[in-house]
Write an enzyme that holds these catalytic residues in place. Sequence first.
Site, mmCIF file in Angstrom:
data_model
loop_
_atom_site.group_PDB
_atom_site.id
_atom_site.type_symbol
_atom_site.label_atom_id
_atom_site.label_comp_id
_atom_site.label_asym_id
_atom_site.label_seq_id
_atom_site.Cartn_x
_atom_site.Cartn_y
_atom_site.Cartn_z
ATOM 1 N N HIS A 104 12.144 21.534 59.818
ATOM 2 C CA HIS A 104 12.718 20.372 60.495
ATOM 3 C C HIS A 104 11.579 19.577 61.132
ATOM 4 C CE1 HIS A 104 17.014 21.886 60.711
ATOM 5 N NE2 HIS A 104 16.383 23.047 60.582
ATOM 6 N N HIS A 134 17.637 28.201 52.202
ATOM 7 C CA HIS A 134 16.525 27.689 51.391
ATOM 8 C C HIS A 134 15.515 27.200 52.426
ATOM 9 C CE1 HIS A 134 14.985 25.353 47.668
ATOM 10 N NE2 HIS A 134 14.148 25.060 48.669
ATOM 11 N N GLY A 192 19.041 31.274 63.830
ATOM 12 C CA GLY A 192 19.972 30.154 63.680
ATOM 13 C C GLY A 192 19.903 29.454 62.339
ATOM 14 N N HIS A 251 13.282 25.621 54.978
ATOM 15 C CA HIS A 251 13.144 24.202 55.322
ATOM 16 C C HIS A 251 12.488 24.058 56.682
ATOM 17 C CE1 HIS A 251 17.152 25.634 56.520
ATOM 18 N NE2 HIS A 251 17.052 24.821 57.570
ATOM 19 N N HIS A 259 12.691 27.809 45.072
ATOM 20 C CA HIS A 259 13.660 28.423 45.979
ATOM 21 C C HIS A 259 13.044 29.629 46.675
ATOM 22 C CE1 HIS A 259 17.551 29.588 47.658
ATOM 23 N NE2 HIS A 259 17.080 30.821 47.486
#
Length: 114
Positions: free
Chosen positions: A102, A98, A93, A100, A46
């Site tokens: 895209h 956690h 945004g 990440h 995390h």
Amino acid sequence: MNDCLFCKIIKGDIPSDKVYEDEEILAFKDINPAAPIHILVIPKKHISSLIDIEPEDEMLIGKIYSVINKIAEQQGVKEKGYRVIVNCGEDGGQEVMHLHFHLLAGRKLGEKII
Ligand code: 5GP
Ligand code: ZN
């Protein structure tokens, strides 16, 4: 983190459509895809946000990019190309706290900001 959505996905408490997994990294399809291929690549550790990356995470972050390339190849978009986006913080945004990445592909991504 007990109340973290993506930690729950990692633990299997919330189902996800997984496309890649190893001991450090998980990748799964975004529930609300913005492109024909929209995959979230996350560290199992995390880390709340890009801003929270520590020097000890540098290898892991580098590995995430290698995994992204592997997934792009598996998804058949290596030649056509793809885009990787990391939203950080409120102005960036970010909605899920956690870290990440895209991975977007499968169509011409037109909405370029930069
Ligand atoms: P952010 O806006 O934080 O950069 O991106 C969060 C992403 O997580 C969004 O694209 C959203 O669609 C995705 N997402 C939110 N909840 C879930 C979920 O429960 N499962 C999956 N697979 N994706 C989710
Ligand atoms: Zn988490």
